[in-house]
Design a protein around this motif. Structure first.
Motif, PDB file in Angstrom:
ATOM      1  N   GLY A  78      -1.538  -7.116   1.925  1.00 28.07           N
ATOM      2  CA  GLY A  78      -2.055  -6.115   1.007  1.00 28.07           C
ATOM      3  C   GLY A  78      -3.566  -6.218   0.977  1.00 28.07           C
ATOM      4  O   GLY A  78      -4.158  -7.123   1.565  1.00 28.07           O
ATOM      5  N   PHE A  79      -4.193  -5.307   0.279  1.00 32.57           N
ATOM      6  CA  PHE A  79      -5.651  -5.321   0.206  1.00 32.57           C
ATOM      7  C   PHE A  79      -6.122  -6.562  -0.530  1.00 32.57           C
ATOM      8  O   PHE A  79      -5.526  -6.979  -1.517  1.00 32.57           O
ATOM      9  N   ARG A  82      -9.575  -4.750  -5.081  1.00 31.84           N
ATOM     10  CA  ARG A  82      -9.435  -3.362  -5.541  1.00 31.84           C
ATOM     11  C   ARG A  82     -10.418  -2.447  -4.829  1.00 31.84           C
ATOM     12  O   ARG A  82     -10.106  -1.289  -4.552  1.00 31.84           O
ATOM     13  N   TRP A  85      -8.975  -1.527  -1.500  1.00 35.86           N
ATOM     14  CA  TRP A  85      -7.898  -0.558  -1.703  1.00 35.86           C
ATOM     15  C   TRP A  85      -8.466   0.828  -1.990  1.00 35.86           C
ATOM     16  O   TRP A  85      -8.034   1.822  -1.417  1.00 35.86           O
ATOM     17  N   THR A  89      -8.025   4.146   0.327  1.00 29.50           N
ATOM     18  CA  THR A  89      -7.328   5.293  -0.245  1.00 29.50           C
ATOM     19  C   THR A  89      -8.208   6.542  -0.216  1.00 29.50           C
ATOM     20  O   THR A  89      -7.749   7.635   0.135  1.00 29.50           O
ATOM     21  N   TYR A 106      -7.641  -6.872   4.426  1.00 26.63           N
ATOM     22  CA  TYR A 106      -6.310  -7.326   4.022  1.00 26.63           C
ATOM     23  C   TYR A 106      -6.231  -8.840   3.866  1.00 26.63           C
ATOM     24  O   TYR A 106      -7.012  -9.580   4.458  1.00 26.63           O
ATOM     25  N   TYR A 141       0.246   1.724   2.259  1.00 22.75           N
ATOM     26  CA  TYR A 141      -0.892   1.119   2.956  1.00 22.75           C
ATOM     27  C   TYR A 141      -0.773  -0.393   3.117  1.00 22.75           C
ATOM     28  O   TYR A 141      -1.720  -1.054   3.520  1.00 22.75           O
ATOM     29  N   GLN A 142       0.386  -0.978   2.840  1.00 22.50           N
ATOM     30  CA  GLN A 142       0.576  -2.389   3.131  1.00 22.50           C
ATOM     31  C   GLN A 142       1.059  -2.533   4.576  1.00 22.50           C
ATOM     32  O   GLN A 142       1.593  -1.590   5.160  1.00 22.50           O
TER      33      GLN A 142
END
Length: 182
Positions: A78-79, A82, A85, A89, A106, A141-142
């Motif tokens: 995951g990112f 924040r 991310w 996005t 990541y 987006y993972q």
């Protein structure tokens, strides 16, 4: 619905493996703990060399390969923050489609094990709920990594489902540290 990249998730082969070779000596000789004979294929990846039998695959990796991991390792990336991310996005929204994941944004979220191989996951990911397949939620987006010990495969979750993502740099992502989010 899968795109044309689906054929890219292939069964691994012994081609190019440094532990797989064909004995070319004219005189039988004991090496790596076994008697080697002219023209026979051997795998020296384990403690003791192993001869390929008549029923073993000629191209694909046999089930007894010492490099094979069972169960496979499963990692969810995951990112790491924040900000990463949000940037990803916003870029996806601005362009109107998902962009490729950049490993420097990541970090590892989860490390588990799974009985599924990468081709099995790819075949089942669009027809079965991901929570039931992996026993963990995968968000948009993972990146999912399934490492069978032979060739790790990466799958990127988008709004349209999973995409095969062979260019993801897992070593870089594993070095990153997840920022604490309050």
């Amino acid at each position: 619905m899968k795109n044309k990249v689906m054929t890219s998730v292939r069964k691994p082969t012994c081609v190019g493996c440094p532990d797989s070779f064909r004995y070319e000596g004219s005189i039988p000789m004991k090496q790596h703990g076994v008697m080697m004979h002219l023209g026979e294929r051997y795998c020296i990846g384990g403690r003791k060399a192993r001869r390929f039998r008549r029923g073993d695959p000629t191209v694909y990796v046999p089930t007894w390969c010492p490099k094979r991991k069972s169960p496979c390792e499963l990692r969810i990336y995951g990112f790491k923050s924040r900000d990463d991310w949000m940037l990803h996005t916003m870029l996806c929204q601005e362009l109107g489609h998902a962009i490729s994941p950049s490993a420097n944004r990541y970090a590892v979220d989860f490390e588990l094990h799974t009985e599924m191989t990468p081709p099995e996951f790819w075949k089942r990911c669009d027809t079965e709920p991901i929570g039931e397949l992996l026993h963990v939620a995968v968000h948009r987006y993972q990146v999912v990594e399934i490492d069978d010990g032979l060739k790790p495969c990466f799958f990127y979750k988008t709004d349209q489902g999973f995409e095969y993502c062979p260019q993801f740099d897992a070593q870089t992502a594993r070095k990153n540290i997840k920022e604490d989010t309050d």
